[in-house]
Write a protein that holds these residues in place. Structure first.
Motif, PDB file in Angstrom:
ATOM      1  N   THR A  43      72.749  81.368  26.443  1.00 43.41           N
ATOM      2  CA  THR A  43      73.700  82.047  27.332  1.00 43.41           C
ATOM      3  C   THR A  43      73.134  83.378  27.803  1.00 43.41           C
ATOM      4  N   ARG A  44      72.533  84.135  26.895  1.00 38.30           N
ATOM      5  CA  ARG A  44      71.956  85.440  27.262  1.00 38.30           C
ATOM      6  C   ARG A  44      70.797  85.272  28.246  1.00 38.30           C
ATOM      7  N   ILE A  45      69.966  84.253  28.042  1.00 39.57           N
ATOM      8  CA  ILE A  45      68.851  83.997  28.963  1.00 39.57           C
ATOM      9  C   ILE A  45      69.388  83.667  30.351  1.00 39.57           C
ATOM     10  N   CYS A  46      70.419  82.854  30.426  1.00 38.70           N
ATOM     11  CA  CYS A  46      71.012  82.497  31.725  1.00 38.70           C
ATOM     12  C   CYS A  46      71.560  83.724  32.438  1.00 38.70           C
ATOM     13  N   ILE A  47      72.236  84.584  31.709  1.00 39.46           N
ATOM     14  CA  ILE A  47      72.783  85.804  32.311  1.00 39.46           C
ATOM     15  C   ILE A  47      71.658  86.705  32.810  1.00 39.46           C
ATOM     16  N   ASP A  48      70.594  86.832  32.015  1.00 35.03           N
ATOM     17  CA  ASP A  48      69.469  87.657  32.437  1.00 35.03           C
ATOM     18  C   ASP A  48      68.764  87.067  33.653  1.00 35.03           C
ATOM     19  N   MET A  49      68.660  85.741  33.738  1.00 33.64           N
ATOM     20  CA  MET A  49      68.050  85.109  34.905  1.00 33.64           C
ATOM     21  C   MET A  49      68.898  85.349  36.156  1.00 33.64           C
ATOM     22  N   LEU A  50      70.210  85.336  36.006  1.00 33.27           N
ATOM     23  CA  LEU A  50      71.084  85.644  37.143  1.00 33.27           C
ATOM     24  C   LEU A  50      70.913  87.091  37.582  1.00 33.27           C
ATOM     25  N   LEU A  51      70.796  87.994  36.620  1.00 27.16           N
ATOM     26  CA  LEU A  51      70.584  89.406  36.958  1.00 27.16           C
ATOM     27  C   LEU A  51      69.234  89.590  37.641  1.00 27.16           C
ATOM     28  N   LEU A  52      68.231  88.855  37.178  1.00 28.77           N
ATOM     29  CA  LEU A  52      66.910  88.935  37.800  1.00 28.77           C
ATOM     30  C   LEU A  52      66.952  88.430  39.242  1.00 28.77           C
TER      31      LEU A  52
END
Length: 147
Positions: A43-52
């Motif tokens: 979940t954290r990786i997905c959120i960070d990819m969206l922020l990126l």
């Protein structure tokens, strides 16, 4: 297109917590700690990819020379959104009546007393009501689709 894929993944992955609530992970042989850790990490990786992805979009549309200001604005908005999501989650916890109560038992000379003066020792018990936890997970995850 890649942003849409990560958005779909980020909105679908948190529903895996329902597997943990209904103990499906134990039925298929995955320990609770491992399942929860991997779920949180994904979940954290997905959120960070969206922020990126949003940061790249900001970098493309911002005027030259003020990229740092735009990125600061982006991270500020993301942080405010995260704080608001925590507040909304706490609000939903109260609505769905998810609670834990700590009961402290004091003992004195082998007798259990609800409150005693100078007990020999005390022990406590945590009683939790998670009957509506699955509803809470669904409600909180549905709020991710709200713009």
């Amino acid at each position: 297109s890649l942003f849409a894929i990560w958005t779909f993944i980020a909105s679908a992955i948190p529903y895996l917590s329902l597997l943990l609530v209904f103990r499906v992970n134990v039925d298929i042989g995955i320990p609770d700690f491992l399942f929860a850790s991997v779920d949180t990490m994904i979940t954290r990786i997905c959120i960070d990819m969206l922020l990126l992805g949003t940061a790249v979009l900001y970098a493309r549309i911002c005027p030259p020379g003020i990229e740092a200001i735009f990125f600061t604005l982006l991270t500020s908005v993301a942080t405010i959104g995260e704080v608001l999501s925590y507040a909304l989650s706490a609000f939903f916890i109260n609505i769905f009546d998810i609670q834990c109560t700590k009961i402290i038992y004091n003992t004195f000379d082998g007798l259990v007393m609800s409150s005693g003066s100078s007990p020999n020792y005390s022990y406590d018990e945590l009683i939790c009501d998670f009957d509506n936890l699955w509803l809470l997970i669904i409600a909180v995850n549905l709020t991710t689709l709200v713009p």
